[in-house]
Design a protein around this motif. Sequence first.
Motif, PDB file in Angstrom:
ATOM      1  N   GLN A 166       4.714 -13.932   9.907  1.00 14.71           N
ATOM      2  CA  GLN A 166       3.871 -12.795   9.647  1.00 14.71           C
ATOM      3  C   GLN A 166       2.431 -12.961   9.191  1.00 14.71           C
ATOM      4  N   ASN A 167       2.323 -14.300   8.829  1.00 12.62           N
ATOM      5  CA  ASN A 167       0.896 -14.646   8.015  1.00 12.62           C
ATOM      6  C   ASN A 167       0.825 -14.154   6.783  1.00 12.62           C
ATOM      7  N   LYS A 168       2.086 -13.857   5.909  1.00 11.78           N
ATOM      8  CA  LYS A 168       1.978 -13.729   4.675  1.00 11.78           C
ATOM      9  C   LYS A 168       2.029 -14.998   3.836  1.00 11.78           C
ATOM     10  N   ILE A 169       2.458 -16.247   4.198  1.00 10.03           N
ATOM     11  CA  ILE A 169       2.539 -17.340   3.962  1.00 10.03           C
ATOM     12  C   ILE A 169       1.879 -18.186   4.806  1.00 10.03           C
ATOM     13  N   LYS A 170       0.850 -19.144   4.301  1.00  8.90           N
ATOM     14  CA  LYS A 170       0.019 -19.991   5.250  1.00  8.90           C
ATOM     15  C   LYS A 170       0.865 -21.414   4.951  1.00  8.90           C
ATOM     16  N   GLY A 171       1.633 -21.975   5.991  1.00  9.76           N
ATOM     17  CA  GLY A 171       2.239 -23.296   5.698  1.00  9.76           C
ATOM     18  C   GLY A 171       3.092 -23.511   6.889  1.00  9.76           C
ATOM     19  N   TYR A 172       4.284 -24.580   6.378  1.00  8.89           N
ATOM     20  CA  TYR A 172       5.304 -24.647   7.533  1.00  8.89           C
ATOM     21  C   TYR A 172       6.350 -25.288   6.391  1.00  8.89           C
ATOM     22  N   ILE A 173       7.608 -25.176   6.947  1.00  8.60           N
ATOM     23  CA  ILE A 173       8.966 -25.833   6.475  1.00  8.60           C
ATOM     24  C   ILE A 173       9.359 -27.062   7.006  1.00  8.60           C
ATOM     25  N   SER A 174       9.189 -27.974   6.174  1.00 11.10           N
ATOM     26  CA  SER A 174       9.681 -29.239   6.239  1.00 11.10           C
ATOM     27  C   SER A 174      11.170 -29.620   6.173  1.00 11.10           C
ATOM     28  N   HIS A 175      11.857 -29.439   7.247  1.00 10.94           N
ATOM     29  CA  HIS A 175      13.208 -29.200   7.542  1.00 10.94           C
ATOM     30  C   HIS A 175      14.040 -30.735   7.092  1.00 10.94           C
ATOM     31  N   ALA A 176      13.217 -31.636   7.135  1.00 13.98           N
ATOM     32  CA  ALA A 176      13.599 -33.016   6.869  1.00 13.98           C
ATOM     33  C   ALA A 176      13.747 -33.172   5.506  1.00 13.98           C
ATOM     34  N   HIS A 177      12.742 -32.278   4.782  1.00 13.78           N
ATOM     35  CA  HIS A 177      12.726 -32.597   3.188  1.00 13.78           C
ATOM     36  C   HIS A 177      13.216 -31.484   2.446  1.00 13.78           C
ATOM     37  N   GLN A 178      13.264 -30.145   3.294  1.00 17.32           N
ATOM     38  CA  GLN A 178      13.818 -29.081   2.729  1.00 17.32           C
ATOM     39  C   GLN A 178      12.858 -28.381   1.753  1.00 17.32           C
ATOM     40  N   LYS A 204      -3.409 -25.502   1.443  1.00 19.20           N
ATOM     41  CA  LYS A 204      -4.152 -25.713   0.079  1.00 19.20           C
ATOM     42  C   LYS A 204      -5.288 -24.790   0.004  1.00 19.20           C
ATOM     43  N   LYS A 205      -5.730 -24.073   1.017  1.00 19.39           N
ATOM     44  CA  LYS A 205      -6.513 -22.965   1.239  1.00 19.39           C
ATOM     45  C   LYS A 205      -6.020 -21.486   1.336  1.00 19.39           C
ATOM     46  N   GLU A 206      -6.170 -20.757   0.256  1.00 17.59           N
ATOM     47  CA  GLU A 206      -5.348 -19.406   0.387  1.00 17.59           C
ATOM     48  C   GLU A 206      -4.239 -19.501   1.067  1.00 17.59           C
ATOM     49  N   PRO A 207      -3.040 -20.051   0.516  1.00 16.15           N
ATOM     50  CA  PRO A 207      -1.743 -20.125   0.905  1.00 16.15           C
ATOM     51  C   PRO A 207      -1.142 -18.741   1.087  1.00 16.15           C
ATOM     52  N   PHE A 208      -1.542 -17.855   0.236  1.00 14.68           N
ATOM     53  CA  PHE A 208      -0.972 -16.490   0.486  1.00 14.68           C
ATOM     54  C   PHE A 208      -1.819 -15.484   0.709  1.00 14.68           C
ATOM     55  N   PRO A 209      -2.248 -15.300   2.037  1.00 15.72           N
ATOM     56  CA  PRO A 209      -3.481 -14.382   2.365  1.00 15.72           C
ATOM     57  C   PRO A 209      -3.321 -12.999   1.747  1.00 15.72           C
ATOM     58  N   GLU A 210      -4.251 -12.142   1.893  1.00 14.16           N
ATOM     59  CA  GLU A 210      -4.105 -11.087   1.424  1.00 14.16           C
ATOM     60  C   GLU A 210      -3.162 -10.055   2.172  1.00 14.16           C
ATOM     61  N   LEU A 211      -2.456  -9.208   1.740  1.00 14.79           N
ATOM     62  CA  LEU A 211      -1.401  -8.565   2.569  1.00 14.79           C
ATOM     63  C   LEU A 211      -2.166  -7.706   3.407  1.00 14.79           C
ATOM     64  N   PHE A 252       9.693 -10.845  -1.566  1.00 13.51           N
ATOM     65  CA  PHE A 252      10.037 -11.932  -1.632  1.00 13.51           C
ATOM     66  C   PHE A 252       8.688 -12.862  -1.527  1.00 13.51           C
ATOM     67  N   ARG A 253       7.662 -12.303  -0.686  1.00 13.32           N
ATOM     68  CA  ARG A 253       6.427 -13.131  -0.656  1.00 13.32           C
ATOM     69  C   ARG A 253       5.699 -13.249  -2.321  1.00 13.32           C
ATOM     70  N   ASN A 254       6.026 -12.337  -2.886  1.00 14.97           N
ATOM     71  CA  ASN A 254       5.289 -12.154  -4.256  1.00 14.97           C
ATOM     72  C   ASN A 254       6.133 -13.203  -5.246  1.00 14.97           C
ATOM     73  N   LEU A 255       7.310 -13.314  -4.860  1.00 10.63           N
ATOM     74  CA  LEU A 255       8.175 -14.154  -5.886  1.00 10.63           C
ATOM     75  C   LEU A 255       8.121 -15.618  -5.329  1.00 10.63           C
ATOM     76  N   PHE A 256       7.814 -15.766  -4.031  1.00 10.81           N
ATOM     77  CA  PHE A 256       7.437 -17.143  -3.843  1.00 10.81           C
ATOM     78  C   PHE A 256       5.981 -17.779  -4.428  1.00 10.81           C
ATOM     79  N   LYS A 257       5.046 -16.702  -4.355  1.00 14.77           N
ATOM     80  CA  LYS A 257       3.857 -17.110  -4.815  1.00 14.77           C
ATOM     81  C   LYS A 257       3.721 -17.311  -6.419  1.00 14.77           C
TER      82      LYS A 257
END
Length: 429
Positions: free
Chosen positions: A400-412, A418-425, A352-357
């Motif tokens: 799990q720190n596999k993605i750096k970010g957050y979900i905006s539920h208001a905007h789905q 912007k910096k390293e959004p997908f950290p090394e596993l 999933f993480r690789n797909l999202f990346k």
Amino acid sequence: MNGLAENRLKMAAEGYANRMRSLNDYFTTLDKLLDAEDWDKAEIAGKLLSVHGPHSTHAFLQVDRLGTQRNRPFIREDAFDAIAVLHLQVLYDIHVDKNYESAYDVHTQIMRKFTEEILRKWKDCNWFLPIFYQLCTDLRNTAKMADELGGLDEDRDSSYYEQCASFIMESYRACITDARDVSISKKIAILNMTNQLFRIYFKVLNNVIKINKLNLLTPLIRTIDNSENLQRAFSMADKVTYNYFLGRNAMFDSNLPLAERSLSYAFRNCPTECATNKRLVLIYLIPVKMFLGHMPNPSVLRKYKLEEFIEVVEAVKVGNLAQLDAALATHEDFFIQCGIFLMLEKLRTITFRNLFKRVSLILGKNQIPLDAFLVCLRHLGVHDVDADELACIVANLIAQNKIKGYISHAHQKLVISKKEPFPELRSSS
């Protein structure tokens, strides 16, 4: 011991066995080997006291209730003479009487004799340890025979295989207290015994009896970790075996850094000619590496006849959930037999993480509609993930720190850093 050394030892033992023509020859040969009080000679003697040794098929050595010194040479050390006599009884029970329970019971007597009369009483020497290592191995072998060929007794609380651990622990206690210099200390046997116990506790007999007492090995592992002065005395064969089991244990405890470190050591130090053993290590090292973001090269998988992993690796790399599920289903029997199926199923998270990346790279922005992920999943043939479950998956990856970010539920939307959004596993394990 590497493959070449093992072959030389086997050939030497076969040479002695082929020259035997009588019971007297057997006792005379053992007596000369033991009289040398030499590690290398003890290794040969160990083969000649093994249930699968080159001598074991000689009919004149399959003797019932020998128990007397009349009409045969006497091994000068009483303890070894008694052990040899008991060993011939084991051969009789296995090859003639087919009484595997009796073979196991007699072999436990050998273990007791060796522990009480040699390990506990013989001071200032350890040349006989190769014989002891072989006896421990044969204890497991005879226990396995008793369970598989003798039939399981429903009245017993545990299998013979599980019970044999207690005899090895008894010997362990006899060795661990030896504080003499490493060159003569019996304490160097603790690594081999720990490996024997690892084998017992990892073993599954007949797909019915499962032994799950690995937690009992925690103090033994701690002892080895604290025995720096013994590290050079331990054989490389024992260290490779230990790291193989330590890595497997760490893998199931989800301690991926330790699992990678231990299994990599085992693979790196396993001799090149031992391709079967290197393949066995890879079966567990590959999933660990994948969880840490290192995908094996298909050429390596083909070299070690592990083609079952090729489609799994490709699916995880490109983020194809449907391909991963299909690959796991196709090779399910193999993965279950190896005990890694459930771990490979957990690779769905990495997939999933690789797909999202990939989706984020295609869109080229840091605010990604969750619907974009759903569209990709549907395109890949995944129809059992709805919008709510997708949001949960993304939230877990963030936690799990596999993605750096957050979900905006208001905007789905998923808003990624912007910096390293997908950290090394590796950094998130």
